[in-house]
Enzyme design. Sequence first.
Site, short mmCIF file in Angstrom:
data_model
loop_
_atom_site.label_atom_id
_atom_site.label_comp_id
_atom_site.label_asym_id
_atom_site.label_seq_id
_atom_site.Cartn_x
_atom_site.Cartn_y
_atom_site.Cartn_z
N TYR A 9 -4.96 9.03 3.39
CA TYR A 9 -4.61 7.62 3.42
C TYR A 9 -5.83 6.76 3.76
CZ TYR A 9 -2.89 3.23 5.40
OH TYR A 9 -2.70 1.91 5.69
N THR B 237 -7.02 -1.14 6.69
CA THR B 237 -6.50 -0.45 7.88
C THR B 237 -7.61 0.03 8.82
OG1 THR B 237 -5.26 1.54 8.57
CG2 THR B 237 -6.50 1.70 6.53
N ALA C 172 0.85 -1.19 0.00
CA ALA C 172 0.00 0.00 0.00
C ALA C 172 0.88 1.24 0.00
CB ALA C 172 -0.90 0.02 1.24
#
Length: 291
Positions: free
Chosen positions: A127, A102, A61
């Site tokens: 993000y 995440t 990522a």
Amino acid sequence: MKILVLGSGGQLGSDLLAQAAQDGTLEILPVDRTVLDLSRPADILARLEGYRFDALVNCTAYNRTDDAEDHADLAFAINAQAVRELARACAAAKADFVHVSTDYVFSGEGRSVPYLEADGTGPLNVYGASKRLGETLALAEWPEKTRVLRVASLFGVAGSSGKGGNFVETMVRLARETGRLRIVDDIRMSPTATSDIARTILAMLRSQAPHGIWHVVNGGEASWCEFARAIVETAGIPATVEAVPHGAYPTKARRPLYSVLDSGKLAAAFGALPHWQDALERYVHAKGHRR
């Protein structure tokens, strides 16, 4: 079973390769950046066309949280658009797709109990937003065989190549160098060993676990300060750890103040992962940090 692994040189990818090596029924095919550049999503289908695989695990990522604020296009290309193309490639091959996401898909605002898979998301930074979109696109493209694994606060023996080490290594180094740490105590999360996630991924693939979103974290929760204290105590380092508010260390990207994940769904299907303190003990022993 042939498994393509993206990000095989990172913390999770390295542990996945190590775990698979102990199982004679699995063939791991590492795919690095020279073969597949996720910053070029349009090239992915053609690049994977020559591969024959039963599963693809995406451990990579764009995870530099603060840098992503200034490089949103790159973050979304790698964390969302490329993930959609990987799901399409898996659909074409009728292969399992495991995508690692995440805890930063959550906001943590007004929260004091761990997040379930079905809870509403609300990322606070680029993000987290890019990772949340990646989840959505993957599940939309190949819902039948896609598993999204949300993980958090990782530590693995390979370190984190994109961040110059992980939190455990940083705390060990600074504690020995300075004897005094000042660590944020008002952000709570789920410290998690990548070795435990790796074992879970392989178990899911072997058992053909249901598709969808899974929270895969070690048991318990901690603030970064509590985690740091456990690190220095476990490593036997004579250092003091002072608690400070997150405002003491301003960052470009906002972080959720509470992003603890509930892994009850995982525990019901496969058994609970060990507590993070147990995982830390194993890590410190494996790295030889205890003197």
